[in-house]
Design a protein around this motif. Structure first.
Motif, short mmCIF file in Angstrom:
data_model
loop_
_atom_site.label_atom_id
_atom_site.label_comp_id
_atom_site.label_asym_id
_atom_site.label_seq_id
_atom_site.Cartn_x
_atom_site.Cartn_y
_atom_site.Cartn_z
N CYS A 1 53.42 27.96 77.91
CA CYS A 1 53.16 28.84 79.13
C CYS A 1 52.59 30.02 78.82
CB CYS A 1 54.55 28.98 79.89
SG CYS A 1 55.08 27.73 80.74
N GLY A 2 51.84 30.18 77.60
CA GLY A 2 51.28 31.36 76.82
C GLY A 2 49.92 31.63 77.64
N GLY A 3 49.10 32.17 76.50
CA GLY A 3 47.56 32.46 77.04
C GLY A 3 46.99 31.24 77.68
N LYS B 1 59.48 32.88 79.78
CA LYS B 1 58.27 32.64 80.44
C LYS B 1 58.25 31.74 81.62
CE LYS B 1 55.78 33.62 76.43
NZ LYS B 1 54.50 33.33 75.31
N VAL B 2 59.13 30.56 81.43
CA VAL B 2 59.05 29.58 82.82
C VAL B 2 59.91 30.14 83.68
CG1 VAL B 2 58.95 27.55 81.19
CG2 VAL B 2 61.06 28.31 81.88
N GLU B 3 60.93 31.07 83.68
CA GLU B 3 61.54 31.85 84.78
C GLU B 3 60.62 32.59 85.52
OE1 GLU B 3 64.98 33.41 83.65
OE2 GLU B 3 66.27 31.54 83.28
N VAL B 4 59.93 33.61 84.64
CA VAL B 4 58.90 34.49 85.18
C VAL B 4 57.83 33.95 85.99
CG1 VAL B 4 56.97 36.07 84.72
CG2 VAL B 4 59.17 36.29 83.57
N ASP C 1 59.91 30.04 74.78
CA ASP C 1 59.54 31.44 74.66
C ASP C 1 59.93 32.44 75.61
OD1 ASP C 1 59.34 31.02 71.82
OD2 ASP C 1 57.00 31.06 72.33
N VAL C 2 60.22 33.57 75.39
CA VAL C 2 60.19 34.89 76.27
C VAL C 2 58.99 35.70 76.04
CG1 VAL C 2 62.60 34.89 76.10
CG2 VAL C 2 61.32 36.47 74.43
N PHE C 3 58.43 36.40 77.00
CA PHE C 3 57.63 37.27 76.97
C PHE C 3 57.70 38.48 75.90
CE2 PHE C 3 56.22 35.59 80.98
CZ PHE C 3 54.93 35.17 80.65
N ALA C 4 56.81 38.80 75.22
CA ALA C 4 56.76 39.94 74.12
C ALA C 4 55.90 40.81 74.17
CB ALA C 4 57.03 39.07 72.68
N GLU C 5 55.80 41.88 73.73
CA GLU C 5 54.57 43.02 73.87
C GLU C 5 53.25 42.44 73.41
OE1 GLU C 5 54.11 47.78 73.27
OE2 GLU C 5 55.85 46.77 72.25
N HIS C 6 53.36 41.64 72.35
CA HIS C 6 52.23 41.27 71.90
C HIS C 6 51.37 40.29 72.79
CE1 HIS C 6 53.64 37.39 70.45
NE2 HIS C 6 54.56 38.09 69.98
N ASN C 7 52.17 39.60 73.82
CA ASN C 7 51.70 38.87 74.86
C ASN C 7 50.84 39.59 75.78
OD1 ASN C 7 54.83 37.06 74.88
ND2 ASN C 7 53.09 36.49 73.72
N LEU C 8 51.01 40.84 76.02
CA LEU C 8 50.30 41.61 77.10
C LEU C 8 48.82 41.65 77.05
CD1 LEU C 8 52.85 44.64 77.06
CD2 LEU C 8 52.74 42.84 78.87
N ASN C 9 48.33 41.35 76.02
CA ASN C 9 46.85 41.64 75.86
C ASN C 9 45.98 40.48 76.90
OD1 ASN C 9 47.14 39.74 73.82
ND2 ASN C 9 45.16 40.12 73.20
N ARG C 10 46.68 39.23 76.89
CA ARG C 10 46.02 37.87 77.34
C ARG C 10 46.90 36.94 78.02
NH1 ARG C 10 48.72 37.57 72.90
NH2 ARG C 10 49.66 35.44 72.05
#
Length: 231
Positions: free
Chosen positions: A35-37, A82-85, A60-69
């Motif tokens: 559930c990432g990029g 990530k799946v909950e969001v 995984d959970v969302f982290a700051e380095h995910n914010l770009n993409r």
């Protein structure tokens, strides 16, 4: 077709596809592994198209380095599953979707999930898990659409039961971790590759069009070049 409210939601699909084909999309069940990029864009596209059942796996959970993409990442989602969001976001995008999110590696849930998939979409970031996912799909006789991204580049292919395109690609790569970690990923690359993956999945659902079977689609967005390798 459904009633007027749903017809208006999907009206822009019609002509590109028929009403009968829209019904087939409604009835599809798609598994998205990661559930990432890639996975975020894949799930958004599927929900907007009208796929009624989507199952997703990501530990995984969302982290700051995910914010770009990563489509569903934001300051308010940092540290959250990530799946909950994504499940919360889909209620706003399309409340008709039944979303089943598993907070863990897909290998831990295959025997406990909803099953009966129409197609599986690989949005993983490493070759080891890709090999395991491809093996599971072969055993279950499920079509698999995989995508890979790194820097300015992306790759897509489709593997049906009995085929081994992904194994060949993984062998050529020769590493367990994808090149994403070395080259980074620009925000627009996952969006494009995920769109192509969803196009492949929809063609599988509809039984229509030319698939990337025994082929490997590559795109270089820096020099705006594409190539299709056939096996």
């Amino acid at each position: 077709m459904p009633g007027t409210r749903l017809l208006l939601r999907y009206i822009r699909n019609i002509e590109a596809i028929t009403e009968e084909e829209q019904e087939r999309i409604f009835k599809a069940h798609v598994a998205v592994v990661g559930c990432g990029g890639l996975g975020g864009y894949v799930i958004s596209h599927l929900a907007r198209l009208g796929v009624r059942r989507i199952t997703a796996f990501d530990p995984d959970v969302f982290a700051e380095h995910n914010l770009n993409r990563q489509l569903f990442s934001g300051l308010s989602s940092l540290g959250r599953s990530k799946v909950e969001v994504i499940e919360e976001a889909l209620r706003d995008i399309n409340p008709e979707v039944e979303f089943y999110g598993f907070k863990g590696r897909f290998q831990d849930f295959w025997t406990d999930d909803r099953g009966d998939y129409t197609v599986v979409i690989d949005a993983l970031d490493n070759l080891k898990d890709r090999r395991e996912l491809a093996g599971w799909c072969r055993a279950k006789k499920l079509p698999l659409v995989y995508g890979m991204v790194a820097g300015w580049y992306g790759q897509v292919g489709t593997q049906f039961p009995g085929e081994n395109t992904l194994d060949k690609i993984c062998h050529l790569a020769g590493k367990e971790k994808g090149v994403e970690e070395k080259e980074g990923v620009l925000s627009f690359v996952p969006a494009i590759i995920a769109s192509i993956q969803v196009a492949e999945a929809v063609k599988i659902i509809l039984g229509r069009g030319e698939l990337l079977r025994n082929k490997f689609f590559l795109i270089d967005l820096l020099d705006m070049e594409t190539e299709i390798l056939a096996w």
